[in-house]
Design an enzyme around this catalytic site. Structure first.
Site, short mmCIF file in Angstrom:
data_model
loop_
_atom_site.label_atom_id
_atom_site.label_comp_id
_atom_site.label_asym_id
_atom_site.label_seq_id
_atom_site.Cartn_x
_atom_site.Cartn_y
_atom_site.Cartn_z
N THR A 131 -2.38 2.86 6.61
CA THR A 131 -3.41 1.90 6.21
C THR A 131 -3.54 0.71 7.16
O THR A 131 -4.64 0.24 7.44
CB THR A 131 -3.09 1.38 4.80
OG1 THR A 131 -3.29 2.45 3.88
CG2 THR A 131 -3.99 0.23 4.38
N SER A 144 0.42 10.90 4.43
CA SER A 144 0.54 12.08 3.56
C SER A 144 0.73 13.34 4.39
O SER A 144 1.21 14.35 3.89
CB SER A 144 -0.72 12.25 2.71
OG SER A 144 -1.17 11.03 2.24
#
Ligand code: ASP
Length: 338
Positions: A14, A61
């Site tokens: 992020t 992920s």
């Protein structure tokens, strides 16, 4: 006095993401420009730093042993050129990566600080700027000589950390080991909790291979026969997240059959607790005795992140099943206490 030198390895996450039509995603080549605009990073009071951008940049992920090997290699190749390393990483799997690298970097005697953010640097109220600046300072100071995770003003041991909040800015905890430092007006190190360096072991990396490991979280009413198809010849390890101190339901034989079949196939069965805090005490209750009989080993107070990556690290080496079982129950990097 010469300024210390820090290498920033940017793997994705992020912190460096931009808005896209499909939600936040990393953008190759953009992050360096973002760092140019952070004035504090260019202060003469800061360590000198270089940025190495991975390609491709990932949402964490998608991290696997492949990227863990790349991070370890990137550190090894620059080890003598820098006083410390900062690894920018997505928060979702950061605790798996800090655990993996804790094991893979052998004889480490420099800081390796993982950080990231919950809000991208490109957005209002980003927590990325402070996480990054403070991590670079900690990496340059050289007081911790282990793999750590810095987030929300707290420095945690990498193999003790776990992500506990999907939206708070203090997103990580170290439930079974104290913080290594806190950052208020000053960075306050808790010296007695820092790891001593084993000076006799030279720095090297141990790469991981693809390993066949399963994790089963036990819940009331679980039908263990559903899981029997995973006990195949190539199963190498099974981690059970059990109740409390290592208890499992014993209302049918399916679990003991599953575990003893797995053990007979040569898989290592590791018992962890699904309680965030506290330790497994195998055999303390009758309800856990099947685990002992089947030859399962205790994960004590290891996080699932530490147990999965430690097992993967040990399986990646040429070790006997017996040695792996013993080492799983042995403290190697400060990941467990008995
Ligand atoms: N999905 C993001 C990642 O782990 C979340 C984050 O970085 O906070 O890459």
């Amino acid at each position: 006095m010469a300024r210390s030198k820090v290498c920033i390895l940017y793997t994705g996450g992020t912190i460096g993401m931009l808005r896209t039509a499909n939600g936040f995603a990393p953008a190759q080549g953009y992050f360096g420009r973002e760092l140019e605009a952070i004035r504090d990073l260019h202060s003469p009071l800061m360590p000198e730093w270089d940025l190495v951008e991975f390609d491709p940049l990932l949402d964490s992920s998608n991290i696997s042993y492949v990227q863990w090997n790349q991070i370890a290699e990137a550190i090894r190749d620059r080890y003598d050129d820098y006083d410390g390393f900062v690894v920018l990483h997505g928060t979702d799997t950061m605790a798996y990566s800090t655990s993996a690298l804790s094991f893979m970097l052998e004889g480490l005697d420099k800081p390796v600080i993982f950080t990231g953010s919950q809000i991208p640097l490109s957005e209002l109220r980003s927590d990325g700027k402070d996480n990054l600046i403070t991590s670079v300072m900690i990496a340059g100071e050289g007081k911790v000589r282990e793999v750590c995770l810095y987030f929300g003003n707290e420095l945690l041991r990498g193999c003790r950390a776990t992500k506990h909040s999907a939206d708070e800015l203090v997103a990580f905890q170290s439930p079974n080991y104290p913080q290594l430092a806190t950052a208020g007006i000053d960075i306050h190190y808790k010296t007695k909790y820092l790891r001593d360096v084993d000076e006799s072991t030279p720095f090297s990396i141990r790469e991981l291979r693809k390993t066949r490991i399963g994790v089963i979280k036990v819940f009331p009413g679980i039908q263990f026969d559903l899981f029997s198809p995973i006990v195949k010849e190539d199963l190498e390890g099974l981690i059970l997240e059990t109740f409390g101190t290592g208890n499992i339901p014993d209302y049918d034989d399916a679990l003991s059959t599953l575990i003893s079949d797995a053990a007979q196939q040569g898989a290592i069965v590791v018992v962890c607790t699904q309680c965030p805090q506290g330790s497994v005490k195998l055999g303390a209750y009758e309800a856990g005795s099947a685990l002992v009989k089947a030859g399962a080993v205790s994960g004590y107070d290891m996080t699932t992140e530490a147990a999965v990556t430690k097992l993967s690290y040990l399986l990646s080496q040429d070790l006997s099943r017996e040695s792996i079982s013993i080492l799983m129950e042995t403290d190697m990097r400060g990941e467990l206490s008995k």
